[in-house]
Scaffold this motif. Structure first.
Motif, mmCIF file in Angstrom:
data_model
loop_
_atom_site.group_PDB
_atom_site.id
_atom_site.type_symbol
_atom_site.label_atom_id
_atom_site.label_comp_id
_atom_site.label_asym_id
_atom_site.label_seq_id
_atom_site.Cartn_x
_atom_site.Cartn_y
_atom_site.Cartn_z
ATOM 1 N N UNK A 50 6.861 -14.041 2.493
ATOM 2 C CA UNK A 50 6.805 -14.960 3.629
ATOM 3 C C UNK A 50 6.345 -14.245 4.886
ATOM 4 N N UNK A 51 6.714 -12.976 5.019
ATOM 5 C CA UNK A 51 6.236 -12.133 6.122
ATOM 6 C C UNK A 51 5.835 -10.769 5.572
ATOM 7 N N UNK A 52 5.121 -9.990 6.381
ATOM 8 C CA UNK A 52 4.717 -8.650 5.957
ATOM 9 C C UNK A 52 5.915 -7.718 6.019
ATOM 10 N N UNK A 53 6.263 -7.035 4.919
ATOM 11 C CA UNK A 53 7.368 -6.069 4.974
ATOM 12 C C UNK A 53 7.001 -4.879 5.854
ATOM 13 N N UNK A 54 7.967 -4.064 6.173
ATOM 14 C CA UNK A 54 7.705 -2.908 7.029
ATOM 15 C C UNK A 54 6.766 -1.928 6.329
ATOM 16 N N UNK A 55 5.996 -1.201 7.136
ATOM 17 C CA UNK A 55 5.081 -0.199 6.581
ATOM 18 C C UNK A 55 5.858 0.852 5.797
ATOM 19 N N UNK A 56 7.023 1.273 6.330
ATOM 20 C CA UNK A 56 7.828 2.286 5.647
ATOM 21 C C UNK A 56 8.278 1.793 4.273
ATOM 22 N N UNK A 57 8.621 0.524 4.184
ATOM 23 C CA UNK A 57 9.051 -0.042 2.910
ATOM 24 C C UNK A 57 7.922 0.010 1.887
ATOM 25 N N UNK A 58 6.718 -0.378 2.311
ATOM 26 C CA UNK A 58 5.566 -0.360 1.404
ATOM 27 C C UNK A 58 5.241 1.069 0.986
ATOM 28 N N UNK A 59 5.282 1.990 1.967
ATOM 29 C CA UNK A 59 4.923 3.387 1.682
ATOM 30 C C UNK A 59 5.947 4.084 0.791
ATOM 31 N N UNK A 60 7.163 3.570 0.740
ATOM 32 C CA UNK A 60 8.158 4.163 -0.155
ATOM 33 C C UNK A 60 7.868 3.837 -1.613
ATOM 34 N N UNK A 61 7.026 2.815 -1.840
ATOM 35 C CA UNK A 61 6.699 2.380 -3.203
ATOM 36 C C UNK A 61 5.327 2.884 -3.636
ATOM 37 N N UNK A 62 4.373 2.913 -2.711
ATOM 38 C CA UNK A 62 2.996 3.226 -3.083
ATOM 39 C C UNK A 62 2.341 4.091 -2.024
ATOM 40 N N UNK A 63 1.499 5.013 -2.451
ATOM 41 C CA UNK A 63 0.718 5.863 -1.549
ATOM 42 C C UNK A 63 -0.466 5.063 -1.020
ATOM 43 N N UNK A 64 -0.456 4.701 0.260
ATOM 44 C CA UNK A 64 -1.497 3.851 0.838
ATOM 45 C C UNK A 64 -2.814 4.586 1.040
ATOM 46 N N UNK A 65 -2.810 5.897 1.018
ATOM 47 C CA UNK A 65 -4.043 6.658 1.216
ATOM 48 C C UNK A 65 -5.057 6.448 0.106
ATOM 49 N N UNK A 66 -4.577 5.995 -1.051
ATOM 50 C CA UNK A 66 -5.472 5.835 -2.200
ATOM 51 C C UNK A 66 -6.024 4.412 -2.325
ATOM 52 N N UNK A 103 -4.494 0.636 9.646
ATOM 53 C CA UNK A 103 -4.473 2.005 10.160
ATOM 54 C C UNK A 103 -3.862 2.979 9.160
ATOM 55 N N UNK A 104 -3.007 2.491 8.284
ATOM 56 C CA UNK A 104 -2.344 3.343 7.280
ATOM 57 C C UNK A 104 -3.093 3.350 5.946
#
Length: 516
Positions: A351-367, A389-390
């Motif tokens: 329903x909303x965008x989760x926090x960036x930290x939450x997403x990054x704890x699951x997946x490496x966004x650099x790839x 940006x991430x």
């Protein structure tokens, strides 16, 4: 480096590999021009660089800079992959390609139709021109090359044929076979064994097929009679077996010393539901581990014979093509120190965008190369920019609707717009997305498609969703040329269905490249 003007402009390409080439190769290229010695060493270093690039990247970056570079390129063993390639790049490759340097060749009609036919026009004597070809693959093509060079030792046919092909004439030379048979027919183990045992020198076997019985002990006995040292499989159980055998029992026959200690071949088991049918898939891993994952702890990782101390390497550090995170559902934390580290496409749902930290704890966004935010119901432009940006290597972004005030970063050149409202401003879209090279979009009319192709001057590929069967059954290649001025000057290919059309745009027609 020499004070001379730089002879290669890597900044003009959107391919991130070009920056790597720039750092690794510009010094070397300048040295090559100035110093006529050490050619062998230079060749070795350039070849290591070429190994990371596509055929198009090699030709586009290095061809015709000087005679010595041309010589080095012309003797480099090429692995030509024509999957997901535009007509522009296809023509460019064929123009500069020397058949004798090709050792591997992959065809696919997914993005450009009639690849095999057009390729044959460039190389009409294929069997006698590609004398060093060792591996050839036909991936979802409407045509194949029947008369192959004698040098071929590895064959792949995927989603082309309607039955098992007869390869008896290759029984003594074929060492690598990939057989993907997705027709609605169940084969017996005995039939498959009889067919494969005739391939006397087969060392590598990859097979996807529907079987009446799956027994690790029987396959162990068969493998011991052959020269096979690499075995990857995905077996689909027939419906009658599916409901009488437990998944754990199925895997027990693959836990013998032969599988786990001699070969280190691990096997997993999944249930697949489609319509009202449920099937069980038994497959070797990591080869056939699903690369498209809807992550929940109940679903992933699958039941398998993998030792617990190897789970991170096999299930989380491997390449994932598509990862879906649905934050409307409960997504449990990953086991400690576990994280998906090589994900190509990420789909966020909520329903909303989760926090960036939450997403990054699951997946490496650099790839991440592709991001789908079309299922986030409430998201602001600021949140989109913060997320982008991430994700520094992103090149494809998927929206539900056109967002009028969002101006995409210039390094993202590929977009999908799933819905187009009658109130949306096409003029504004063409200004904000003027740099786009690849576009997938729902259109309201043929006039909209014409406008997009004419105004987006950097466009190489466009897929449009539209009811062509009902509203435009008359659309053809000639119609496109007559009604779209841009295409009168260009070479292009067109692939269509009742509800979509893909147009791949190539070079100007008046060019020294062939005008097939």
């Amino acid at each position: 480096m020499s004070e001379k003007k730089t002879i290669v402009d890597f900044s003009s390409s959107n391919n991130p590999n070009y920056l790597k080439i720039a750092k690794a190769s510009l010094l070397l290229i300048d040295h090559l021009i100035i110093n006529e010695t050490e050619t062998e060493l230079i060749s070795e270093i350039l070849y290591e660089t070429f190994d990371y690039l596509s055929t198009y990247d090699i030709f586009h970056a290095f061809i015709n800079l000087n005679y010595r570079l041309n010589y080095i390129i012309n003797i480099y063993p090429l692995k030509v992959d024509l999957q997901n390639i535009s007509r522009l790049k296809f023509d460019y490759i064929c123009y500069y390609l020397r058949p004798e340097q090709v050792i591997s060749l992959i065809f696919s009609d997914d993005n450009m139709g009639d690849q095999v036919i057009v390729f044959q026009r460039y190389f009409p004597y294929f069997k006698y021109q590609f004398i060093n070809l060792r591996c050839i693959k036909f991936i979802r093509t409407d045509d194949i090359l029947l008369d192959l060079p004698y040098s071929v030792s590895a064959l792949t046919f995927q989603d082309y044929y309607n039955s098992i092909l007869n390869f008896d004439y290759l029984s003594h030379c074929l060492t690598n076979l990939t057989l993907i048979c997705l027709i609605n027919k169940t084969f017996s183990f005995k039939f498959i064994q009889h067919y494969l045992i005739q391939l006397l020198n087969l060392k590598s076997l990859t097979i996807i097929i529907k079987l009446d019985l799956i027994d690790g002990k029987q396959w162990e006995e068969f493998i011991r009679k052959t020269k096979i040292i690499k075995f990857n499989f995905q077996f689909i159980l027939s419906e009658s077996i599916t409901f009488t055998q437990n998944k754990s029992i199925l895997l027990d026959s693959f836990r013998s010393v032969f599988w786990l200690k001699e070969k280190y071949w691990y096997v997993a088991c999944n249930k697949h539901r489609s319509n009202q049918n449920t099937q069980i898939y038994v497959y070797s891993i990591p080869k056939f581990l699903p690369t498209c994952i809807n992550y929940t702890k109940d679903y992933y990782p699958p039941l398998s014979t993998v030792p617990s101390n190897d789970e991170q390497r096999i299930f989380y550090s491997k390449y994932i093509e598509h990862l879906c995170l649905d934050f409307n559902k409960s997504i449990d934390d990953l086991p400690r120190n576990y994280r998906f580290s090589h994900v190509n496409s990420l789909n966020l749902i909520g329903s909303t965008l989760p926090s960036i930290d939450n997403i990054m704890s699951i997946v490496d966004l650099n790839q991440i190369k592709e991001l789908d935010i079309s299922h986030i119901k409430n998201i602001s432009i600021g949140e989109i920019h913060l997320l982008l940006e991430h994700i520094p290597n992103l090149n494809h972004l998927i929206f539900k609707n056109f967002i009028p005030l969002f101006k995409p970063p210039s390094h993202i050149y590929s977009f999908t717009i799933e819905k187009w409202k009658l109130s949306d401003d096409l003029n504004l879209f063409c200004r904000m997305f003027s740099h786009v090279k690849s576009l997938k979009i729902y259109i309201n009319s043929l006039e909209m498609m014409i406008e997009l192709i004419n105004r987006l001057k950097y466009l190489e590929n466009i897929l449009v969703w539209y009811n062509f069967e009902k509203h435009a059954p008359f659309v053809s290649m000639n119609w496109l040329r007559r009604n779209i001025p841009c295409l009168r000057r260009k070479k292009f290919t067109c692939k269509e269905d009742d509800y979509y059309m893909i147009i791949s745009i190539g070079n100007n027609r008046k060019t020294k490249l062939s005008s097939f």
